[in-house]
Design an enzyme around this catalytic site. Structure first.
Site, PDB file in Angstrom:
ATOM      1  N   MET A 149       0.827  -1.208   0.000  1.00 25.38           N
ATOM      2  CA  MET A 149       0.000   0.000   0.000  1.00 25.38           C
ATOM      3  C   MET A 149       0.865   1.262   0.000  1.00 25.38           C
ATOM      4  O   MET A 149       0.555   2.242  -0.655  1.00 25.38           O
ATOM      5  CB  MET A 149      -0.876   0.026   1.259  1.00 25.38           C
ATOM      6  CG  MET A 149      -1.882  -1.087   1.341  1.00 25.38           C
ATOM      7  SD  MET A 149      -3.335  -0.791   0.332  1.00 25.38           S
ATOM      8  CE  MET A 149      -4.187   0.388   1.346  1.00 25.38           C
ATOM      9  N   GLU A 150       1.941   1.232   0.774  1.00 28.14           N
ATOM     10  CA  GLU A 150       2.722   2.450   0.988  1.00 28.14           C
ATOM     11  C   GLU A 150       3.656   2.791  -0.169  1.00 28.14           C
ATOM     12  O   GLU A 150       3.861   3.958  -0.464  1.00 28.14           O
ATOM     13  CB  GLU A 150       3.518   2.343   2.290  1.00 28.14           C
ATOM     14  CG  GLU A 150       2.651   2.302   3.549  1.00 28.14           C
ATOM     15  CD  GLU A 150       1.960   3.631   3.838  1.00 28.14           C
ATOM     16  OE1 GLU A 150       2.398   4.668   3.309  1.00 28.14           O
ATOM     17  OE2 GLU A 150       0.967   3.636   4.593  1.00 28.14           O
ATOM     18  N   SER A 151       4.256   1.762  -0.782  1.00 20.57           N
ATOM     19  CA  SER A 151       5.232   2.073  -1.843  1.00 20.57           C
ATOM     20  C   SER A 151       5.174   1.080  -2.994  1.00 20.57           C
ATOM     21  O   SER A 151       6.126   0.977  -3.747  1.00 20.57           O
ATOM     22  CB  SER A 151       6.654   2.097  -1.265  1.00 20.57           C
ATOM     23  OG  SER A 151       7.067   0.776  -0.922  1.00 20.57           O
TER      24      SER A 151
END
Ligand code: CA
Length: 424
Positions: A149-151
């Site tokens: 999700m983040e990167s």
């Protein structure tokens, strides 16, 4: 990650913009950090007057930094090339107006491609992830889901130079004090020797590395899992970042073996006044009210639980547990937590949600949310303020209004509802 007031799609916006940029040529001397950390993108120019005001603000900020334990040496090294970055202010202004429906959000957050890549990452980093899971007691699929999700599993860690970005936001941002604290924390990280300013990169709002830690979270939770003496969340190897995320979740109260939530079917005639995080019951008590697991049967006793209907009565319902809250420490948006939770379930081999989203209507933007609150309060359904955020008080007011009109009382804010209020 956890930036107060942040709305969900930040990462996607920041990353999609960043992905178009190519890095500058390697020309500086050998850095302190290990070679694979990306070098920051160049800062676009700004007008001389702004730059001068920024420089003068920075000179004043120096005494605050020194009072917080930053040495003259660290300050001079970290601030050598700092300039005002107009791009981060542009992004900050744009972000505040950005809204997306939960179904559109989840379609991209938990796409088939992201599930497939996540499974590949679970294989590729299997030994490291198993060791991290053993040490911190956090399911490896959840850690990998946050990474995705983040990167997008490290593919978009961001190449904005963090120190100039934070300095710009501290000077000129909507949340100056928040970013001032992040700037001090970032300087402490540089002082610790984990990374140098040139390799301290991330997305425009200060989130860094594989799992997008903001500097204060880094200082509290980052760990050196590889044992090389450096807490390296920036380089190609994601091990330290993944372990740091597991450490963060463990400290946020993660319970091993407990799901984030379970999709449930609510019985007809269910009292939607019982939905929301404010009401907690055991799965057995929910079962007594007719709540069933969407995949059949009753929900096992994972502990006290709330019922969430993120898109109202027409969409899926979830029974959420303590681990929902642990993930929300990372980013408090319900959509984000459901995205991480669902992606982790898919990585464990579970299927898509049984119920579909309504997929009609656009979400309210912040202006419309304020208008909704004003109109509800004026109509005698007090929302306890008009902050443009649909919290427990606004949901309660919506439920009361819906009941007064004979509408399904799910407490869900829609344009349709706003139109009913405009007509009343
Ligand atoms: Ca390390």
């Amino acid at each position: 990650m956890a930036i107060p007031g942040k709305i969900i799609p930040l990462t996607f916006m920041a990353f999609s913009a960043l992905s178009a940029c190519a890095g500058p040529p390697e020309s500086s001397p050998r850095p302190l950090a290990r070679g694979s950390a990306p070098v920051a993108d160049p800062i676009p120019p700004t007008d001389a007057a702004t730059e001068a005001r920024f420089e003068s603000w920075l000179a004043g900020f120096k005494s605050r930094a020194l009072a917080n334990g930053i040495t003259e040496y660290t300050w001079n090294r970290a601030m050598a090339d700092v300039r005002y970055n107009p791009k981060v202010i542009e992004r900050d202004r744009y972000q505040s107006e950005f809204t997306k429906s939960i179904w559109d959000y989840l379609d991209s957050a938990v796409s088939d491609e992201r599930v497939a890549t996540g499974k590949q990452m679970l294989r590729q980093y299997g030994p490291q992830l198993d060791a991290i899971e053993r040490k911190y007691g956090v399911d490896k699929e959840v850690v990998v889901a946050i990474w995705g999700m983040e990167s997008r599993y490290g593919a978009y860690r961001g190449k904005t130079a963090i120190i100039p970005a934070l300095a710009t936001l501290a000077y000129d941002g909507r949340r100056g004090e928040f970013f001032a604290k992040q700037l001090i924390a970032a300087l402490k990280i540089i002082q610790s020797g984990d990374v140098d300013a040139r390799h301290m990169t991330g997305s425009w709002a200060g989130a860094m590395g594989h799992t997008q830690f903001i500097p204060t979270s880094y200082l509290s939770y980052a760990v050196d899992f590889t044992g090389d003496g450096r807490r390296d969340i920036w380089s190609e190897d994601p091990t330290d970042a993944l372990a740091s995320t597991a450490a963060y979740l463990a400290r946020s109260g993660w319970s091993k073996g407990q799901p984030w939530g379970v999709e449930v079917i609510l019985p007809s005639g269910f009292d939607y006044g019982l939905t929301g995080k404010g009401t907690k019951k055991s799965p057995a008590d929910w079962a007594a009210l007719g709540v069933r697991s969407a995949t059949g049967g009753t929900v096992p006793n994972y502990g006290s639980a709330s019922i969430l209907v993120p898109a109202g009565a027409k969409g899926p319902a979830f029974m959420i547990f303590g681990n929902f809250r642990a993930i929300s420490r990372y980013n408090s948006a319900d959509s984000y937590v459901i995205g991480v939770g669902h992606l982790s379930d898919r990585l464990k081999g579970k299927g898509p949600f049984v119920q579909d989203w309504p997929r009609t209507g656009k979400p309210l933007n912040s202006k419309q949310k304020v208008e909704l609150q004003e109109r509800l309060t004026a109509a005698g359904f007090d929302t306890d303020g008009t902050d443009g955020k649909i919290g427990a008080n606004t949901s309660k007011a919506i439920v009361a209004f819906q009941k007064s009109r004979g509408l399904p009382p799910d407490g869900y804010a829609t344009l349709e509802l706003l139109q009913v209020l405009r007509g009343s």
